[in-house]
Design a protein around this motif. Structure first.
Motif, PDB file in Angstrom:
ATOM      1  N   ASN A  57       6.882  39.765  24.534  1.00  0.00           N
ATOM      2  CA  ASN A  57       7.508  41.010  24.989  1.00  0.00           C
ATOM      3  C   ASN A  57       8.839  41.259  24.296  1.00  0.00           C
ATOM      4  N   GLU A  58       9.642  40.203  24.120  1.00  0.00           N
ATOM      5  CA  GLU A  58      10.930  40.352  23.421  1.00  0.00           C
ATOM      6  C   GLU A  58      10.717  40.853  21.995  1.00  0.00           C
ATOM      7  N   VAL A  59       9.786  40.228  21.291  1.00  0.00           N
ATOM      8  CA  VAL A  59       9.522  40.587  19.886  1.00  0.00           C
ATOM      9  C   VAL A  59       9.037  42.029  19.791  1.00  0.00           C
ATOM     10  N   VAL A  60       8.054  42.392  20.613  1.00  0.00           N
ATOM     11  CA  VAL A  60       7.480  43.741  20.554  1.00  0.00           C
ATOM     12  C   VAL A  60       8.528  44.791  20.916  1.00  0.00           C
ATOM     13  N   ASN A  61       9.332  44.532  21.930  1.00  0.00           N
ATOM     14  CA  ASN A  61      10.386  45.489  22.313  1.00  0.00           C
ATOM     15  C   ASN A  61      11.442  45.625  21.223  1.00  0.00           C
ATOM     16  N   ARG A  62      11.840  44.512  20.628  1.00  0.00           N
ATOM     17  CA  ARG A  62      12.852  44.547  19.563  1.00  0.00           C
ATOM     18  C   ARG A  62      12.336  45.346  18.371  1.00  0.00           C
ATOM     19  N   VAL A  63      11.089  45.107  17.977  1.00  0.00           N
ATOM     20  CA  VAL A  63      10.508  45.808  16.831  1.00  0.00           C
ATOM     21  C   VAL A  63      10.306  47.287  17.160  1.00  0.00           C
ATOM     22  N   SER A  64       9.897  47.590  18.388  1.00  0.00           N
ATOM     23  CA  SER A  64       9.713  48.994  18.794  1.00  0.00           C
ATOM     24  C   SER A  64      11.011  49.775  18.643  1.00  0.00           C
ATOM     25  N   VAL A  95       7.137  43.027  12.430  1.00  0.00           N
ATOM     26  CA  VAL A  95       6.822  41.891  13.312  1.00  0.00           C
ATOM     27  C   VAL A  95       6.760  40.602  12.488  1.00  0.00           C
ATOM     28  N   LEU A  96       6.196  40.676  11.301  1.00  0.00           N
ATOM     29  CA  LEU A  96       6.069  39.491  10.452  1.00  0.00           C
ATOM     30  C   LEU A  96       7.425  38.943  10.000  1.00  0.00           C
ATOM     31  N   GLN A  97       8.461  39.763  10.092  1.00  0.00           N
ATOM     32  CA  GLN A  97       9.793  39.319   9.698  1.00  0.00           C
ATOM     33  C   GLN A  97      10.576  38.703  10.848  1.00  0.00           C
ATOM     34  N   GLN A  98       9.982  38.688  12.045  1.00  0.00           N
ATOM     35  CA  GLN A  98      10.667  38.147  13.215  1.00  0.00           C
ATOM     36  C   GLN A  98      10.636  36.616  13.196  1.00  0.00           C
TER      37      GLN A  98
END
Length: 161
Positions: A57-64, A95-98
């Motif tokens: 959720n953190e990753v998806v929200n940050r990228v969004s 996302v791949l850069q996270q």
């Protein structure tokens, strides 16, 4: 809040996923990837299922927020430490850069998985039941009634007594 250090290595990425991202950029089609979350404890293979969901959720929200668009579909496999993500190409690239992403692969292969025969050629009907190298085919072997292949070959029965 980031859960990994920014200096960590980039994820191991399947070349097929990168190809699909590049091909989808012009069409704006979503790309589906299978992403493995980097374990926070290097002595373990995965994070806990709950922590995996939090990180996803953190990753998806940050990228969004960064990209200005949302992911299409997200499926978190907490016990495996994996996210299956369907998203626009730009979203997937980000996302791949996270730092939390350990590895990534394409959900679908460009290959069908079918193995084509080598030296393919037509066989006449008369050759189908013909002996090969002087031996009869299995279907033409005659056995007394009630005798199975295992008994006739001398193998012992696997039945426990």
């Amino acid at each position: 809040m980031a859960t990994a250090v920014r200096g960590q290595q980039t994820p191991k990425t399947d070349p097929e996923l990168l190809r699909q991202i590049t091909a989808a950029k012009d069409k704006k089609d979503p790309v589906v990837g299978i992403l493995r979350i980097r374990p926070e404890d290097p002595t373990k293979k995965t994070n806990s299922p709950e922590r995996t969901k939090e990180i996803a959720n953190e990753v998806v929200n940050r990228v969004s927020k960064k990209v200005g668009s949302k992911a299409g579909r997200i499926n978190v496999l907490g016990n495996l430490g994996v996210i299956i993500l369907s998203a626009p190409p730009r979203f997937m690239t980000e996302v791949l850069q996270q730092p939390e992403i350990f590895s990534a692969m394409a959900n679908r292969s460009s290959e069908s998985g079918k193995i084509e025969p080598i030296n393919k050629h037509r066989v006449s009907e008369s050759a189908i039941n013909r002996p090969v190298n002087g031996r009869s085919s299995k279907s033409s072997v005659s056995r007394p009634k009630g005798v199975t292949a295992a008994k006739s070959s001398g193998r012992k029965s696997a039945k426990k007594r």
